[in-house]
Design an enzyme around this catalytic site. Sequence first.
Site, PDB file in Angstrom:
ATOM      1  N   HIS A  76      -6.027  23.903 -39.738  1.00 14.44           N
ATOM      2  CA  HIS A  76      -5.469  23.086 -40.819  1.00 14.44           C
ATOM      3  C   HIS A  76      -6.254  21.809 -41.065  1.00 14.44           C
ATOM      4  O   HIS A  76      -5.790  20.924 -41.770  1.00 14.44           O
ATOM      5  CB  HIS A  76      -4.004  22.728 -40.514  1.00 14.44           C
ATOM      6  N   ILE A  86      -6.591  16.824 -43.907  1.00 14.51           N
ATOM      7  CA  ILE A  86      -5.597  17.503 -43.072  1.00 14.51           C
ATOM      8  C   ILE A  86      -4.568  18.191 -43.963  1.00 14.51           C
ATOM      9  O   ILE A  86      -4.058  17.593 -44.903  1.00 14.51           O
ATOM     10  CB  ILE A  86      -4.856  16.492 -42.166  1.00 14.51           C
ATOM     11  N   CYS A  87      -4.298  19.438 -43.626  1.00 16.07           N
ATOM     12  CA  CYS A  87      -3.284  20.168 -44.365  1.00 16.07           C
ATOM     13  C   CYS A  87      -2.048  20.250 -43.480  1.00 16.07           C
ATOM     14  O   CYS A  87      -1.940  21.100 -42.604  1.00 16.07           O
ATOM     15  CB  CYS A  87      -3.859  21.561 -44.669  1.00 16.07           C
ATOM     16  N   LEU A  88      -1.168  19.260 -43.637  1.00 15.06           N
ATOM     17  CA  LEU A  88       0.031  19.209 -42.800  1.00 15.06           C
ATOM     18  C   LEU A  88       1.225  18.941 -43.702  1.00 15.06           C
ATOM     19  O   LEU A  88       1.230  17.992 -44.479  1.00 15.06           O
ATOM     20  CB  LEU A  88      -0.109  18.101 -41.743  1.00 15.06           C
TER      21      LEU A  88
END
Lengths: 155, 276
Positions: A86, A93-95
């Site tokens: 992620h 950041i892919c959160l």
Amino acid sequence: MSAGFAAKRLGKELQKISTSLPPGIELVTAENFEEWLLDIKVLDSNPLYENETYRLKFRFGSTYPIEPPEVVFIQLPDRPIPIHPHVYSNGIICLDLLGQQGWSPVQNVESICMSLQSMLTGNSKNERPPGDEDFVRANRQRPKDIQFYYHDNDV
Amino acid sequence: MAKPTQLKEEGNRRFQAGDYVMAEALYSQALIADPSNPALYTNRAMARLKLSQWDSAVADCTACLALAPSNIKAHYSLSQAHLALRAYDDAVTHALEAHALSAKAADKSLGTITAHVLKCKKERWDDAEKRRVREVSALEREVMELLRREREVAVREAGGDGLGGDALQREVDEEWEDKMLKMREVFEKARPVEEQKRREVPDWAIDDISFGVMVDPVITKTGKSYERASIVEHLRRQPTDPLTREPLYAAELRPNLDLKQACEEFLEENGWAADW
């Protein structure tokens, strides 16, 4: 919201984190209420992240904490971008927590750092998100405007 | 002669542009033609606040409230004027009035007014505290001066009859020295330095969104309380409970009256916390 709302809340957060932070999280600079730098470490012996320190850049808008801050990893000679399905190689950041939908105003800088620590700790895949190269080459959007497709929410 | 509405609009334009003198004059002209329009009074009051004309701002707000007793802007401006005039109790009263009206109307100004309520309480507390410190230090000077004079008299009298006077004088002098030292210690202990150490705001009084002391706590279905202005702002963006992410609507919030009272009492004792 009244002017200075974000500054007031960030002032209080700063007061708190300047005196105490959980293990593995360190405040690097917070000279204004627009941009802060923090270092995080993964404390257990996950071989992907052992003995490394990662630098996070927080950017706050005037509507924080109603809106989430923008949080990215930044690269320096001694601060790599952690490998994770992620985390793109440019530090984005892919959160869920940092997106418009997943954010909640009761979150704060400290809780974000802790979430990122545990996101890394729990990972065993030595890989970047699918399409990392294309994304890094093509993306001109600010992280929070990107509509991530959360392809595997269990990571 | 121009119509009052035109004068008002031109006044608003001047106000936006920062020309408060001209805006005030235009609102005044409009009021001559239309003296029963509450908005003209609040607009002129805002211009007068910008010009630091506190007394005439108070007059405008009072005139507006006579026409429209629940005008939010009039209470808010009135509170600002009273605050500038150091009429702290009036400032707090009208700030709370503006807050209650704004909360009831779900007005966009709620956040600003909430911050203003805290500011009024903080300044009122600061003022009382300053006065207290000033009174104590005046008293200290007076008491020490009295003791010093008594000491002189006592020492002089001890040396009066000549025989063994020196030793007696020294003894009396030392005795008084000790008394004054003890008195100074008593004042020292009463100084607010002690309080500074204990300056911590209990978690129950803090809103988890703004991190400020709560003025008007409201409770969600899950039992968690937030400052009304903060949670309403969040729900406007996203109608979910910040903790559970379950659907939550502003209409489902309930005032937490006991917590509100506890926060008020805490602020009465610890006014510094208002802008903690």
